[in-house]
Write a protein that holds these residues in place. Structure first.
Motif, mmCIF file in Angstrom:
data_model
loop_
_atom_site.group_PDB
_atom_site.id
_atom_site.type_symbol
_atom_site.label_atom_id
_atom_site.label_comp_id
_atom_site.label_asym_id
_atom_site.label_seq_id
_atom_site.Cartn_x
_atom_site.Cartn_y
_atom_site.Cartn_z
ATOM 1 N N LYS A 46 3.018 -0.054 1.121
ATOM 2 C CA LYS A 46 3.095 0.109 2.573
ATOM 3 C C LYS A 46 4.378 0.885 2.908
ATOM 4 N N ARG A 47 4.223 2.049 3.527
ATOM 5 C CA ARG A 47 5.367 2.898 3.874
ATOM 6 C C ARG A 47 5.302 3.195 5.369
ATOM 7 N N ASN A 48 6.239 2.644 6.116
ATOM 8 C CA ASN A 48 6.227 2.780 7.572
ATOM 9 C C ASN A 48 7.596 3.185 8.105
ATOM 10 N N HIS A 49 7.598 3.814 9.274
ATOM 11 C CA HIS A 49 8.832 4.245 9.926
ATOM 12 C C HIS A 49 9.030 3.600 11.289
ATOM 13 N N GLY A 50 8.089 2.761 11.683
ATOM 14 C CA GLY A 50 8.183 2.081 12.971
ATOM 15 C C GLY A 50 7.120 1.003 13.050
ATOM 16 N N ILE A 79 0.879 8.931 16.381
ATOM 17 C CA ILE A 79 1.261 8.110 17.538
ATOM 18 C C ILE A 79 2.471 7.238 17.190
ATOM 19 N N ASP A 80 2.767 7.148 15.895
ATOM 20 C CA ASP A 80 3.891 6.372 15.374
ATOM 21 C C ASP A 80 5.209 6.839 15.995
ATOM 22 N N LYS A 81 6.056 5.907 16.347
ATOM 23 C CA LYS A 81 7.368 6.230 16.925
ATOM 24 C C LYS A 81 8.469 5.893 15.920
ATOM 25 N N CYS A 82 9.392 6.837 15.724
ATOM 26 C CA CYS A 82 10.396 6.689 14.676
ATOM 27 C C CYS A 82 11.802 6.845 15.230
ATOM 28 N N LYS A 83 12.704 6.037 14.717
ATOM 29 C CA LYS A 83 14.100 6.170 15.139
ATOM 30 C C LYS A 83 14.674 7.504 14.668
ATOM 31 N N GLU A 84 14.185 8.000 13.538
ATOM 32 C CA GLU A 84 14.676 9.281 13.038
ATOM 33 C C GLU A 84 14.324 10.439 13.971
ATOM 34 N N GLU A 85 13.256 10.264 14.750
ATOM 35 C CA GLU A 85 12.855 11.274 15.727
ATOM 36 C C GLU A 85 13.301 10.876 17.143
ATOM 37 N N ASN A 86 14.313 9.986 17.204
ATOM 38 C CA ASN A 86 14.819 9.500 18.494
ATOM 39 C C ASN A 86 13.717 8.903 19.350
ATOM 40 N N GLY A 87 12.859 8.147 18.696
ATOM 41 C CA GLY A 87 11.751 7.497 19.402
ATOM 42 C C GLY A 87 10.522 8.355 19.533
ATOM 43 N N GLY A 88 10.589 9.576 19.034
ATOM 44 C CA GLY A 88 9.438 10.461 19.071
ATOM 45 C C GLY A 88 8.497 10.200 17.918
ATOM 46 N N GLU A 116 6.714 26.276 9.672
ATOM 47 C CA GLU A 116 6.623 24.870 9.267
ATOM 48 C C GLU A 116 7.044 23.959 10.416
ATOM 49 N N CYS A 117 6.487 22.770 10.421
ATOM 50 C CA CYS A 117 6.882 21.748 11.383
ATOM 51 C C CYS A 117 8.402 21.597 11.385
ATOM 52 N N GLN A 118 8.976 21.473 12.577
ATOM 53 C CA GLN A 118 10.429 21.353 12.708
ATOM 54 C C GLN A 118 10.886 19.898 12.844
ATOM 55 N N GLY A 119 10.000 18.959 12.583
ATOM 56 C CA GLY A 119 10.344 17.547 12.684
ATOM 57 C C GLY A 119 11.352 17.112 11.633
ATOM 58 N N PHE A 120 11.952 15.952 11.867
ATOM 59 C CA PHE A 120 13.000 15.411 11.001
ATOM 60 C C PHE A 120 12.548 15.324 9.557
ATOM 61 N N MET A 155 10.408 16.898 7.888
ATOM 62 C CA MET A 155 10.182 18.178 7.216
ATOM 63 C C MET A 155 11.481 18.962 7.024
ATOM 64 N N GLN A 156 12.399 18.834 7.974
ATOM 65 C CA GLN A 156 13.584 19.692 7.950
ATOM 66 C C GLN A 156 14.860 18.992 7.508
ATOM 67 N N LYS A 157 14.954 17.672 7.703
ATOM 68 C CA LYS A 157 16.187 16.972 7.352
ATOM 69 C C LYS A 157 15.936 15.750 6.474
ATOM 70 N N ASP A 158 14.886 15.818 5.713
ATOM 71 C CA ASP A 158 14.543 14.748 4.781
ATOM 72 C C ASP A 158 13.522 15.306 3.795
ATOM 73 N N TYR A 159 13.312 14.577 2.693
ATOM 74 C CA TYR A 159 12.311 14.951 1.694
ATOM 75 C C TYR A 159 12.479 16.395 1.232
ATOM 76 N N LYS A 160 13.725 16.742 0.916
ATOM 77 C CA LYS A 160 14.032 18.009 0.269
ATOM 78 C C LYS A 160 14.818 17.701 -0.998
ATOM 79 N N MET A 161 14.620 18.511 -2.008
ATOM 80 C CA MET A 161 15.218 18.267 -3.322
ATOM 81 C C MET A 161 16.495 19.093 -3.482
ATOM 82 N N PHE A 162 17.640 18.416 -3.519
ATOM 83 C CA PHE A 162 18.925 19.080 -3.698
ATOM 84 C C PHE A 162 19.477 18.809 -5.092
ATOM 85 N N PRO A 163 20.319 19.703 -5.614
ATOM 86 C CA PRO A 163 20.942 19.475 -6.913
ATOM 87 C C PRO A 163 21.992 18.376 -6.851
ATOM 88 N N PRO A 164 22.368 17.807 -7.993
ATOM 89 C CA PRO A 164 23.307 16.684 -8.017
ATOM 90 C C PRO A 164 24.670 16.976 -7.385
#
Length: 394
Positions: A50-54, A160-169, A231-235, A237-246
């Motif tokens: 179960k993976r939820n954001h709100g 329809i899910d509301k997320c704190k990462e999207e400021n309630g969006g 691409e979607c500009q949501g949190f 897509m743009q500020k999470d779930y990206k692969m960075f080097p160590p």
């Protein structure tokens, strides 16, 4: 939205199986015991992570529920469930995996941010629903289209899910239009899971399933579909779930330098044993799952009982009684995991290791340090379990 709403608190959460390991209560994030995963090729709904954001959305009136389709197309359209049900129904066996699966092991190297998943933020289900390619054809976008006349190149899914990462969006994500309009990509608007109506935790009444891609792109509780130019500009897509080097940390991170993660890498995990298990007589059976993104099959699973010095090849299978052949769609489920199994004699204590190779010859990296990243995603390093033999006096 008519028929469905995203509550602001957690007072009306659905029931969950008591054996789940709860990693976060609000929002609810939990995984089953690892041993439960290998009891069935198709993961029972109650054991599916179960993976939820709100808070979990609530459907008040399924007859009034609809999905709006708009953006860079000729005419907007409202699709009701009856419209989706009229389309050809497809059943697709597909494994979904949270990008943070095995994050706990990565955090032992250096601290990472995110839910502390062990090895079971993954599950394999038979999803039933309409192909997105058929849905988009309803609104005038032909199959195998990469760009609309108005410049639409991506398909955005909004929940329809509301997320704190999207400021309630709302939670949202996107995939390329060419993937969405390709029937062979098997992207679904799913309303069933394992032959039953979706439950609330998994997206009732309608969700997206994008096979071979990290679970973050399979948006649940679908509210709208937008045809967009970028691409979607949501949190997420743009500020999470990206692969960075160590070397990247929270002081020097630049999110714009990396693309959103889509396909997941080759992965395998030992599920029949936990760390510090005590086994009898020295002979054990080693079982687990292996999977790769993008529809790539599993060519080989190697198992070692001496920390990686010597290896044996494990047997691979999906459904019992049916031969598994990587990349043979007539015999195997291309989007689904593969189980592996082997027997071994082990000494007084042992570090048991498993690694998989997919059909493109991609192999798991040896050390977690090599793939460490500040968000703790995509830990696909060799999976290691330490066990001891308890010798009988008989």
């Amino acid at each position: 939205m008519p028929g469905i709403r995203g509550p602001s608190d957690y007072s009306r959460e659905p029931p969950r199986h008591p054996s789940l390991q709860i990693n976060a209560k609000e929002p609810f994030n939990a995984e089953p015991p690892r041993s439960a995963l290998i009891t069935s090729y198709v993961t029972p709904v109650e054991y599916f992570y179960k993976r939820n954001h709100g808070p979990i959305p609530i459907v008040d009136d399924i007859e009034r529920y609809s999905v709006s389709v708009s953006g860079l197309i000729g005419n907007s359209k409202e699709l009701f469930m009856k419209d989706i049900w009229r389309l050809p129904k497809y059943n697709v066996a597909a494994t979904l995996q949270c990008a943070g699966n095995r994050r706990t092991a990565m955090s032992k190297t250096r601290t990472v941010k995110g839910v502390g998943w062990d090895v079971a933020a993954i599950g394999n289900a038979v999803w039933g629903g309409a192909k997105l390619a058929d849905v988009l054809e309803l609104i005038g976008i032909p199959k195998y289209t990469s760009s609309t006349p108005s410049g639409g190149k991506h398909v955005e899914f909004v929940s329809i899910d509301k997320c704190k990462e999207e400021n309630g969006g709302p939670y949202k994500a996107s995939i390329p239009l060419i993937q969405a309009t390709n029937p062979e990509a098997d992207v679904l608007l799913a309303y069933e899971m394992n032959g039953e109506t979706l439950n609330r935790d998994h997206g009732y009444p309608l969700r997206v399933v994008v096979p071979g891609v990290i679970g973050a792109r399979s948006v649940k509780w679908l509210e709208s579909i937008n045809i967009i130019s970028e691409e979607c500009q949501g949190f997420f897509m743009q500020k999470d779930y990206k692969m960075f080097p160590p070397r990247v940390n929270w002081d020097n991170i630049n999110w714009s330098t990396r693309r959103p993660q889509m396909d997941f890498p080759v992965q395998c995990v030992i599920c029949s044993l936990e760390d510090v298990n005590v086994v009898k007589n020295g002979k054990i059976t080693i079982k687990g799952y292996a999977v790769s993104g993008g529809g790539r099959g599993i060519e080989r699973v190697d198992v070692s009982v001496d920390g990686g010095k010597t290896w044996v090849e494990a047997s691979r299978f999906q459904k019992s009684g049916s031969e598994y052949i990587a990349d043979d769609d007539s015999k195997s489920d291309k989007w689904a995991w593969v189980f592996f199994e082997t027997e071994a004699e082990i000494p007084w204590s042992a570090e048991i290791v498993a690694k998989a190779v997919d059909s493109a010859a991609n192999v798991q990296p040896e050390n977690v340090e090599d793939v460490w990243n500040l968000r703790g995603i995509l830990n696909t390093s060799w999976h290691r379990v330490h066990v001891q033999v308890g010798h009988s006096n008989m």
